[in-house]
Design an enzyme around this catalytic site. Structure first.
Site, PDB file in Angstrom:
ATOM      1  N   GLU A   9       0.826  -1.205   0.000  1.00  0.00           N
ATOM      2  CA  GLU A   9       0.000   0.000   0.000  1.00  0.00           C
ATOM      3  C   GLU A   9       0.862   1.258   0.000  1.00  0.00           C
ATOM      4  O   GLU A   9       0.606   2.197  -0.752  1.00  0.00           O
ATOM      5  CB  GLU A   9      -0.925   0.018   1.230  1.00  0.00           C
ATOM      6  N   CYS A  52      -1.920  -3.802   7.375  1.00  0.00           N
ATOM      7  CA  CYS A  52      -1.438  -4.038   8.738  1.00  0.00           C
ATOM      8  C   CYS A  52      -1.867  -2.917   9.677  1.00  0.00           C
ATOM      9  O   CYS A  52      -1.927  -1.758   9.306  1.00  0.00           O
ATOM     10  CB  CYS A  52       0.077  -4.238   8.762  1.00  0.00           C
ATOM     11  N   CYS A 105       0.119   0.336   7.821  1.00  0.00           N
ATOM     12  CA  CYS A 105      -0.497   0.744   6.556  1.00  0.00           C
ATOM     13  C   CYS A 105      -1.934   1.212   6.753  1.00  0.00           C
ATOM     14  O   CYS A 105      -2.381   2.150   6.099  1.00  0.00           O
ATOM     15  CB  CYS A 105      -0.454  -0.401   5.549  1.00  0.00           C
TER      16      CYS A 105
END
Length: 143
Positions: A52, A76, A85
Site C-alpha cells: 500500500e 497491517c 499501513c
C-alpha cells in the site's frame, strides 16, 4: 466486473514480491481513479515499503479525490519495521474506498486493520476474489 480485474491485477503485483518480501507475506495493491489504474505496488524487502505504501508513494504530491484501492491482504494495523499501513490509509483523504480480498489471520491484525480504515468513514469491501487470493497467499500467512 472491473472490480475483479483490479483485484486480480493486485494479485499479479503480489507475485512480484517474492522472494524479496519474505518473511512478510507477498501483498499486492492497485490504486484506481475513474476506472483507470494510477499506481501499483507490492511488498518490498523487510523494513521497506509494504504494498500500500509503495503504491501511495507513486502518487505522492498528485491531487486526487475518491480513489479506490484494491489490496490482496488486510492492511497491517501495527507498527513493526514500517508504520501501520491501515493508519496511513485512514489518514489519506484521497483514498475513499478500499477493497480487501482477505483478512490477515496474524493475531496482531485479524480485523484490526479493517476497523482502523472504517473509523474515519472509509468504505471497506471484503472478500473480492478471495478464493484466488487465498490459493496464492495462504502458505505465507501467520496463524
Amino acid at each position: 466486473m472491473m472490480h475483479e480485474i483490479f483485484m486480480l491485477t493486485a494479485l499479479e503485483q503480489s507475485r512480484k514480491a517474492l522472494p524479496q518480501c519474505l518473511p512478510n507475506p507477498p501483498v499486492g495493491c492497485v490504486i484506481v481513479d475513474k476506472e483507470q489504474i494510477v499506481a501499483q505496488g507490492y511488498t518490498q524487502s523487510p523494513g521497506k515499503h509494504h504494498a500500500e505504501a509503495y503504491a501511495l508513494k507513486q502518487i505522492q504530491g498528485k491531487a486526487f479525490d475518491c480513489l479506490k484501492m484494491y489490496v490482496t491482504l488486510e492492511p497491517c494495523s501495527f507498527y513493526g519495521r514500517t508504520p501501520a499501513c491501515a493508519l496511513t490509509l485512514a489518514e489519506d483523504p484521497r483514498v475513499d474506498e478500499i477493497y480487501v480480498s482477505i483478512v490477515d489471520p496474524d493475531p496482531r491484525n485479524d480485523g484490526k486493520g479493517l476497523e482502523i480504515l472504517r473509523t474515519p468513514g472509509k468504505i471497506v469491501h471484503l472478500g473480492l476474489c478471495a478464493d484466488e487470493v487465498k490459493a496464492f497467499l495462504s502458505k505465507y500467512l501467520l496463524r
